[in-house]
Design an enzyme around this catalytic site. Structure first.
Site, PDB file in Angstrom:
ATOM      1  NE  ARG A 134      -2.878  -0.554   3.392  1.00 49.92           N
ATOM      2  CZ  ARG A 134      -3.771  -0.175   4.297  1.00 49.92           C
ATOM      3  NH1 ARG A 134      -5.035  -0.009   3.944  1.00 49.92           N
ATOM      4  NH2 ARG A 134      -3.416   0.039   5.553  1.00 49.92           N
ATOM      5  CG  ASP A 135       3.893   4.349   1.055  1.00 47.37           C
ATOM      6  OD1 ASP A 135       3.559   5.093   0.109  1.00 47.37           O
ATOM      7  OD2 ASP A 135       4.640   4.715   1.981  1.00 47.37           O
ATOM      8  CG  LEU A 136       4.557  -1.271  -3.606  1.00 46.75           C
ATOM      9  CD1 LEU A 136       3.983  -2.225  -4.637  1.00 46.75           C
ATOM     10  CD2 LEU A 136       5.898  -1.788  -3.079  1.00 46.75           C
TER      11      LEU A 136
END
Length: 231
Positions: free
Chosen positions: A85-87
């Site tokens: 969820r934060d690539l």
């Protein structure tokens, strides 16, 4: 307080379970009266963002090596029912011999699978330039599909040397509505940098509406990513 009570314990519990050659290895967490100290693998070469700042753009050969490692590590995470969820470029760390590893699982979460369907998320998280249209529209979203969209942004950035939905360096543009307008206009490829049709097709296929976005297995079988890495 929310970070210490919710996100940090979740991150530690997640990274403890992940052992993969393309995921930064967790060693231990030391808690003091004032802070948590997390000991993890040291990325001596910096991040993919650092490399892009130095080289500006990567060849398709270089990008293919990194992208395949990214997708392989992400497939492993998803197989463990974990969404990152934060690539983004900053969270992809580089080691020896062109080895890329996913780091920073601060927004990661476990997901449930009910009757073959992934439980949707509702938390708005990630960086505006990398988050998918459904998140920008503040709808519940499939966290696995959102991870895949971010991978498309990363591949675009590697081969074109810029983000597909750029903030143009202006602080007033760093808003959700600004990026929402850009994403809704659709993907536009720069005309000053030529890439192969196969690479462009992969980016186009990945950066599609949520209902059309491919699964990781399909991406791994894509003609561009599955071709000889030495080409």
């Amino acid at each position: 307080m929310l970070f210490q009570k919710k996100f940090l314990p979740r991150e530690i519990n997640i990274v403890k379970t992940l052992r993969h050659p393309n995921i930064v290895q967790y060693f231990q967490c030391i808690e003091t009266n004032r802070r948590f100290i997390i000991a993890m693998e040291y990325a001596q070469t910096g991040s993919l963002l650092d490399l892009m700042a130095m080289k500006h753009v990567l060849s398709e050969t270089e990008a293919r090596v990194f992208f395949r490692q990214l997708i392989g590590a992400l497939q492993f995470c998803h197989s463990k029912f974990i969404a990152h969820r934060d690539l983004k470029l900053e969270n992809l760390l580089l080691f020896w011999e062109n080895c890329l590893k996913i780091g920073d699982f601060g927004f990661a979460r476990h997901f449930d699978v009910d009757d073959g369907s992934t439980t949707f998320s509702s938390t708005f998280c990630g960086s505006n330039a990398y988050i998918s249209p459904e998140i920008l529209h503040q709808r519940s979203y499939n966290p696995l599909s959102a991870d895949i969209w971010a991978c498309g942004v990363i591949l675009f950035a590697m081969v074109f040397g810029k983000l597909p939905f750029d903030d143009s360096g202006s602080i007033q543009h760093l808003t959700q509505n600004y990026f929402l307008q850009l994403v809704d206009k659709g993907l536009v490829f720069p005309i000053d940098k030529k890439i192969s049709v196969e690479c462009k097709n992969l980016i186009t296929n990945v950066m599609t509406p949520e209902s059309m976005r491919p699964k990781i297995r399909s991406i791994l079988n894509d003609p561009w990513i599955s071709s000889n890495l030495e080409k």
